[in-house]
Design a protein around this motif. Structure first.
Motif, mmCIF file in Angstrom:
data_model
loop_
_atom_site.group_PDB
_atom_site.id
_atom_site.type_symbol
_atom_site.label_atom_id
_atom_site.label_comp_id
_atom_site.label_asym_id
_atom_site.label_seq_id
_atom_site.Cartn_x
_atom_site.Cartn_y
_atom_site.Cartn_z
ATOM 1 N N HIS A 13 -3.510 3.891 -7.205
ATOM 2 C CA HIS A 13 -4.667 3.722 -7.617
ATOM 3 C C HIS A 13 -4.980 4.926 -8.779
ATOM 4 C CE1 HIS A 13 -4.711 7.557 -5.216
ATOM 5 N NE2 HIS A 13 -5.959 7.893 -5.704
ATOM 6 N N ILE A 62 2.024 -1.937 -5.800
ATOM 7 C CA ILE A 62 0.771 -2.519 -5.566
ATOM 8 C C ILE A 62 -0.499 -1.741 -5.956
ATOM 9 C CG2 ILE A 62 -0.823 -3.112 -3.549
ATOM 10 C CD1 ILE A 62 1.744 -4.818 -3.533
ATOM 11 N N ALA A 98 -4.459 -0.766 -6.801
ATOM 12 C CA ALA A 98 -6.101 -0.896 -6.421
ATOM 13 C C ALA A 98 -6.655 -1.237 -7.658
ATOM 14 C CB ALA A 98 -6.603 0.432 -6.061
ATOM 15 N N GLU A 99 -7.780 -1.606 -7.485
ATOM 16 C CA GLU A 99 -8.765 -2.123 -8.829
ATOM 17 C C GLU A 99 -8.770 -1.029 -9.912
ATOM 18 O OE1 GLU A 99 -11.332 -6.003 -7.232
ATOM 19 O OE2 GLU A 99 -11.962 -3.885 -7.274
ATOM 20 N N GLN A 147 0.525 -7.090 -6.717
ATOM 21 C CA GLN A 147 -0.913 -7.455 -5.926
ATOM 22 C C GLN A 147 -2.024 -6.656 -6.650
ATOM 23 O OE1 GLN A 147 -0.361 -7.505 -1.807
ATOM 24 N NE2 GLN A 147 -2.517 -7.935 -1.372
ATOM 25 N N VAL A 166 -5.676 -4.980 -5.418
ATOM 26 C CA VAL A 166 -6.548 -5.043 -3.999
ATOM 27 C C VAL A 166 -7.899 -4.001 -4.343
ATOM 28 C CG1 VAL A 166 -6.726 -4.278 -1.587
ATOM 29 C CG2 VAL A 166 -4.636 -5.284 -2.703
ATOM 30 N N ASP A 214 -10.227 -1.556 0.292
ATOM 31 C CA ASP A 214 -9.383 -2.142 1.172
ATOM 32 C C ASP A 214 -8.130 -1.684 0.788
ATOM 33 O OD1 ASP A 214 -11.452 -3.458 2.069
ATOM 34 O OD2 ASP A 214 -11.291 -5.103 0.646
ATOM 35 N N PHE A 215 -7.806 -0.724 -0.111
ATOM 36 C CA PHE A 215 -6.527 -0.401 -0.543
ATOM 37 C C PHE A 215 -5.243 0.107 0.096
ATOM 38 C CE2 PHE A 215 -3.441 1.956 -3.396
ATOM 39 C CZ PHE A 215 -2.987 1.163 -3.944
ATOM 40 N N ALA A 242 -4.698 -2.543 3.044
ATOM 41 C CA ALA A 242 -3.570 -3.640 2.544
ATOM 42 C C ALA A 242 -2.197 -3.026 2.341
ATOM 43 C CB ALA A 242 -4.184 -3.952 1.017
ATOM 44 N N CYS A 243 -2.002 -1.888 1.905
ATOM 45 C CA CYS A 243 -0.679 -1.362 1.729
ATOM 46 C C CYS A 243 -0.185 -1.401 3.039
ATOM 47 C CB CYS A 243 -0.761 -0.013 0.933
ATOM 48 S SG CYS A 243 -1.276 -0.089 -0.858
#
Length: 252
Positions: free
Chosen positions: A101, A119, A121-122, A177, A179, A183-184, A187-188
């Motif tokens: 992130h 993965i 985060a946005e 991905q 996320v 929700d990060f 989700a991880c």
């Protein structure tokens, strides 16, 4: 008591490694790598852990190599020590997820690329700024980035020093991905739990197989797979029995 620069928290087979220098945006120092290396070595033989998540504390994963340390001249135990540390993490016999992130620049991207996949985060932003500071890679960027995104795209990122967002990173195959930030963490965790449901024997064998055959031609890769097959794991019979028992119950 000195605060650890990389912390470890175990949760039912999952190890959470956290880059823990949030006041400095987790910028990477020799001390941080020393802590990371210690955890990696501990994890090599820890059969209670089946998956690892590497993340950053605070606002971001990491803003990259601490430029102050570079300017002052770093004292490392041996030449290539940083790269060797990341290779040790890459070769852990269990899946490693980089949970990114916020900032993930240059040295931080080299760290993330040593995980099995990323993965995002946005809010995640990625970039290689070696060229901006008249530096060249020494932690693995020139090897792992083109393997992940292709040579031409790696050159574009390295030559321009452009920053890209999570969506672009997903488009080029840098991350697996994206996320929403809210929700990060969940989700991880969910992804790690799905991995933990499967055989640790298979995970370790598959990692060794993929690593050994990376960049080989198809025929030699196929031959390696046949000649070096590790067979079946000690948990195979129990897993099959559990599945067939569930199937029998579902039919009754």
């Amino acid at each position: 008591m000195t605060t650890p620069l990389v912390t470890r928290q175990d949760q039912d087979g999952l190890a959470l490694l956290t880059l823990n220098r949030p006041d400095k945006l987790n910028s990477l120092t020799v001390g941080m790598f020393r802590d990371l290396r210690r955890h990696v070595l501990d994890l090599q033989a820890d059969e209670s852990i089946g998956c690892v998540i590497l993340r950053g504390a605070g606002k971001c994963f990491s803003a990259g190599h601490d430029l102050g340390d570079i300017a002052e001249g770093e004292s490392v135990p041996s030449p290539g020590w940083h790269s060797e540390t990341l290779r040790l993490m890459e070769r852990l016999p269990k899946p490693v997820i980089a949970a990114v992130h916020g900032h993930c620049y240059t040295g931080a991207l080299e760290v993330a690329l040593a995980a099995d996949f990323i993965i995002a985060a946005e809010s995640a932003r990625f970039g290689d700024t070696h060229a901006k500071w008249a530096l060249t890679p020494i932690w693995g960027m020139s090897q792992r980035l083109p393997r992940r995104v292709g040579v031409a795209t790696a050159k574009r990122l390295m030559f321009t020093a452009d920053m890209i967002g999570a969506d672009e990173a997903f488009r080029i195959g840098l991350v697996e991905q994206v996320v929403a930030d809210a929700d990060f963490d969940a989700a991880c965790q969910h992804l790690a739990r799905r991995i933990l449901e499967n055989s640790p024997f298979s995970h370790a064998a598959n990692k060794r197989l993929l690593d050994a055959t990376d960049a080989r031609d198809m025929d030699s890769g196929l031959q390696w797979e046949v000649l070096n097959c590790e067979g079946t794991g000690p948990d195979m019979q129990d897993r099959i029995a559990a599945f067939t028992n569930r199937s029998k119950k579902a039919k009754t």
